[in-house]
Write an enzyme that holds these catalytic residues in place. Structure first.
Site, PDB file in Angstrom:
ATOM      1  N   ASP A 187      34.436   8.372 -23.457  1.00  7.79           N
ATOM      2  CA  ASP A 187      34.660   6.943 -23.575  1.00  7.79           C
ATOM      3  C   ASP A 187      33.732   6.124 -22.656  1.00  7.79           C
ATOM      4  OD1 ASP A 187      35.451   7.632 -20.951  1.00  7.79           O
ATOM      5  OD2 ASP A 187      37.476   6.948 -21.169  1.00  7.79           O
ATOM      6  N   ASP A 201      30.191   6.275 -15.972  1.00 11.87           N
ATOM      7  CA  ASP A 201      30.209   5.227 -14.924  1.00 11.87           C
ATOM      8  C   ASP A 201      29.252   5.816 -13.690  1.00 11.87           C
ATOM      9  OD1 ASP A 201      30.955   3.235 -13.138  1.00 11.87           O
ATOM     10  OD2 ASP A 201      32.979   4.146 -12.477  1.00 11.87           O
ATOM     11  N   LYS A 247      28.461   1.916 -18.279  1.00 12.87           N
ATOM     12  CA  LYS A 247      28.234   1.223 -16.998  1.00 12.87           C
ATOM     13  C   LYS A 247      27.007   1.266 -16.358  1.00 12.87           C
ATOM     14  CE  LYS A 247      32.901   0.212 -15.676  1.00 12.87           C
ATOM     15  NZ  LYS A 247      34.032   0.656 -14.693  1.00 12.87           N
ATOM     16  N   ASP A 262      42.163   3.067 -20.135  1.00 10.05           N
ATOM     17  CA  ASP A 262      43.341   2.639 -19.425  1.00 10.05           C
ATOM     18  C   ASP A 262      42.931   1.783 -18.207  1.00 10.05           C
ATOM     19  OD1 ASP A 262      42.375   4.779 -17.888  1.00 10.05           O
ATOM     20  OD2 ASP A 262      44.453   4.854 -16.934  1.00 10.05           O
TER      21      ASP A 262
HETATM   22  P1  IMP Z   1      32.185   8.709 -13.630  1.00 12.36           P
HETATM   23  O1  IMP Z   1      32.526  10.285 -13.525  1.00 12.36           O
HETATM   24  O2  IMP Z   1      32.112   7.828 -12.599  1.00 12.36           O
HETATM   25  O3  IMP Z   1      31.170   8.693 -14.645  1.00 12.36           O
HETATM   26  O4  IMP Z   1      33.537   8.333 -14.629  1.00 12.36           O
HETATM   27  C1  IMP Z   1      33.829   8.347 -15.895  1.00 12.36           C
HETATM   28  C2  IMP Z   1      35.254   8.261 -16.191  1.00 12.36           C
HETATM   29  O5  IMP Z   1      36.006   7.500 -15.532  1.00 12.36           O
HETATM   30  C3  IMP Z   1      35.182   8.078 -17.563  1.00 12.36           C
HETATM   31  O6  IMP Z   1      35.550   9.334 -18.554  1.00 12.36           O
HETATM   32  C4  IMP Z   1      36.634   7.339 -17.704  1.00 12.36           C
HETATM   33  O7  IMP Z   1      37.729   8.128 -17.820  1.00 12.36           O
HETATM   34  C5  IMP Z   1      36.567   6.581 -16.320  1.00 12.36           C
HETATM   35  N1  IMP Z   1      36.356   5.148 -16.186  1.00 12.36           N
HETATM   36  C6  IMP Z   1      35.213   4.597 -15.642  1.00 12.36           C
HETATM   37  N2  IMP Z   1      35.328   3.460 -15.716  1.00 12.36           N
HETATM   38  C7  IMP Z   1      36.402   3.035 -16.367  1.00 12.36           C
HETATM   39  C8  IMP Z   1      36.902   1.793 -16.769  1.00 12.36           C
HETATM   40  O8  IMP Z   1      36.289   0.772 -16.886  1.00 12.36           O
HETATM   41  N3  IMP Z   1      38.101   1.898 -17.538  1.00 12.36           N
HETATM   42  C9  IMP Z   1      38.799   2.829 -17.657  1.00 12.36           C
HETATM   43  N4  IMP Z   1      38.155   4.119 -17.456  1.00 12.36           N
HETATM   44  C10 IMP Z   1      37.062   4.312 -16.935  1.00 12.36           C
HETATM   45 MG    MG Z   2      36.957   9.736 -19.451  1.00 10.89          MG
END
Ligand code: IMP
Ligand code: MG
Length: 174
Positions: A98, A101, A129, A158
């Site tokens: 999805d 981040d 992001k 969510d």
């Molecule tokens: P990362 O490991 O920091 O890249 O985070 C990725 C995961 O965090 C994604 O698979 C999402 O499930 C969740 N996530 C990150 N940002 C958001 C947001 O703004 N809304 C909802 N879920 C998010």
């Molecule tokens: Mg996710």
């Protein structure tokens, strides 16, 4: 709460991605691997879009990765809470996520799947992001690049467990 992407924006972008993916995987039988929970709506739309465009032989599997709990800050240590059941050795895999981040979740999933010897491995992240990235991860297909670092909700994502069914994507925080 600000609408970032309307249902029309989302539909249009999914169809564009489906066009590219259909031509990139022509003659192949890829496995789309959805990262749960956030990707289930996107995966359902994408799967039907590529089918309609002629990519009909697509297998599907899911993987659940957890790194957030109910908060909005990644703990940077993703764990698998539900693994795929497909034997992915020799297969053409497309990870469907999805949002990217910090990058830790995708790095973890890519590493995990790579160890099992797929023929190819690519990644789609519907939202990016970019300003929050902490580690570099290859993402071949991106839906939208977010401006700023809002917490977003809707289209599978969510805001504290709820809101995944919201048809458009909104910013919950500035
Ligand atoms: P990362 O490991 O920091 O890249 O985070 C990725 C995961 O965090 C994604 O698979 C999402 O499930 C969740 N996530 C990150 N940002 C958001 C947001 O703004 N809304 C909802 N879920 C998010
Ligand atoms: Mg996710």
């Amino acid at each position: 709460m600000k609408t970032l992407y309307s249902t029309t924006d989302i539909e249009k972008r999914v169809l564009e991605l489906a066009d590219t993916i259909t031509s990139d995987y022509r003659g192949k039988k890829p496995v789309f691997i959805g990262v749960l929970k956030g990707s289930f709506i996107l995966l359902a739309d994408l799967l039907r879009a590529v089918y309609t465009k002629g990519l009909t032989e697509v297998a599907v599997d899911f993987l659940t990765v957890s790194s957030y709990g109910l908060g909005t800050e990644s703990n940077r240590k993703p764990t698998v809470t539900h693994d795929v059941t497909t034997d992915i050795a020799g297969k053409d895999l497309l990870i469907v996520e999805d949002i990217v981040d910090t990058g830790y979740t995708l790095q973890f999933v890519q590493q995990l799947l790579k160890e099992r010897g797929p023929h190819s491995l690519k990644t789609l992240a519907f939202l990016d992001k970019i300003e929050r990235r902490e580690i570099e991860v290859p993402v071949e297909y991106i839906g939208f690049r977010l401006v700023g670092t809002p917490w977003v909700e809707g289209y599978g994502l969510d805001g504290g467990a709820f809101g995944r069914g919201r048809p458009e994507i909104v910013a919950k925080t500035p």
